[in-house]
Design a protein around this motif. Structure first.
Motif, mmCIF file in Angstrom:
data_model
loop_
_atom_site.group_PDB
_atom_site.id
_atom_site.type_symbol
_atom_site.label_atom_id
_atom_site.label_comp_id
_atom_site.label_asym_id
_atom_site.label_seq_id
_atom_site.Cartn_x
_atom_site.Cartn_y
_atom_site.Cartn_z
ATOM 1 N N ARG A 168 33.736 -126.191 2.405
ATOM 2 C CA ARG A 168 32.607 -126.663 3.217
ATOM 3 C C ARG A 168 33.080 -127.353 4.489
ATOM 4 O O ARG A 168 32.481 -127.225 5.542
ATOM 5 C CB ARG A 168 31.730 -127.624 2.411
ATOM 6 N N ARG A 169 34.152 -128.097 4.383
ATOM 7 C CA ARG A 169 34.646 -128.828 5.551
ATOM 8 C C ARG A 169 35.351 -127.936 6.562
ATOM 9 O O ARG A 169 35.233 -128.140 7.762
ATOM 10 C CB ARG A 169 35.633 -129.916 5.120
ATOM 11 N N TYR A 170 36.140 -126.981 6.080
ATOM 12 C CA TYR A 170 37.070 -126.306 6.980
ATOM 13 C C TYR A 170 36.944 -124.792 7.061
ATOM 14 O O TYR A 170 37.644 -124.176 7.856
ATOM 15 C CB TYR A 170 38.508 -126.654 6.579
ATOM 16 N N LEU A 171 36.089 -124.177 6.277
ATOM 17 C CA LEU A 171 36.022 -122.719 6.276
ATOM 18 C C LEU A 171 35.623 -122.163 7.640
ATOM 19 O O LEU A 171 36.208 -121.201 8.119
ATOM 20 C CB LEU A 171 35.051 -122.230 5.201
ATOM 21 N N LEU A 172 34.647 -122.777 8.260
ATOM 22 C CA LEU A 172 34.160 -122.266 9.539
ATOM 23 C C LEU A 172 34.612 -123.096 10.737
ATOM 24 O O LEU A 172 34.210 -122.829 11.865
ATOM 25 C CB LEU A 172 32.628 -122.186 9.513
ATOM 26 N N ARG A 173 35.426 -124.110 10.489
ATOM 27 C CA ARG A 173 35.946 -124.956 11.569
ATOM 28 C C ARG A 173 37.456 -125.053 11.441
ATOM 29 O O ARG A 173 37.967 -125.247 10.339
ATOM 30 C CB ARG A 173 35.378 -126.369 11.460
ATOM 31 N N PRO A 174 38.150 -124.967 12.533
ATOM 32 C CA PRO A 174 39.605 -125.117 12.441
ATOM 33 C C PRO A 174 39.983 -126.558 12.104
ATOM 34 O O PRO A 174 39.304 -127.501 12.513
ATOM 35 C CB PRO A 174 40.100 -124.743 13.837
ATOM 36 N N VAL A 175 41.039 -126.714 11.356
ATOM 37 C CA VAL A 175 41.549 -128.041 11.021
ATOM 38 C C VAL A 175 42.224 -128.638 12.246
ATOM 39 O O VAL A 175 42.126 -129.818 12.520
ATOM 40 C CB VAL A 175 42.536 -127.953 9.839
ATOM 41 N N PHE A 176 42.907 -127.806 12.994
ATOM 42 C CA PHE A 176 43.543 -128.227 14.238
ATOM 43 C C PHE A 176 43.614 -127.021 15.160
ATOM 44 O O PHE A 176 43.461 -125.889 14.736
ATOM 45 C CB PHE A 176 44.942 -128.806 13.981
ATOM 46 N N ARG A 177 43.817 -127.272 16.411
ATOM 47 C CA ARG A 177 43.932 -126.195 17.399
ATOM 48 C C ARG A 177 45.340 -126.237 17.987
ATOM 49 O O ARG A 177 45.604 -127.034 18.887
ATOM 50 C CB ARG A 177 42.892 -126.368 18.494
ATOM 51 N N PRO A 178 46.209 -125.395 17.468
ATOM 52 C CA PRO A 178 47.575 -125.412 17.988
ATOM 53 C C PRO A 178 47.617 -124.929 19.437
ATOM 54 O O PRO A 178 46.830 -124.081 19.843
ATOM 55 C CB PRO A 178 48.321 -124.450 17.069
#
Length: 59
Positions: free
Chosen positions: A44-54
């Motif tokens: 729910r937290r990270y499936l559709l949002r990146p954790v970080f943007r390298p």
């Protein structure tokens, strides 16, 4: 449980949940209160949002 596994790698996997329940406060203090209720919460937290943007070093 992952933190406990790394702190006590020889502990059998089936003992990890009980160890966590008995030592919850100490485990959470040791790992900076990092805790997820399960994979559903992570999804729910990270499936559709990146954790970080390298950032690529050449961009």
């Amino acid at each position: 449980l992952h933190h406990i596994h790394h702190r006590s790698p020889t502990m059998p996997w089936y003992e990890l949940p009980g160890h966590f329940r008995r030592n919850r406060r100490a485990v959470l203090e040791a790992n900076g209160n990092f805790y997820y209720r399960g994979y559903g919460e992570v999804a729910r937290r990270y499936l559709l949002r990146p954790v970080f943007r390298p950032v690529h070093p050449q961009w």
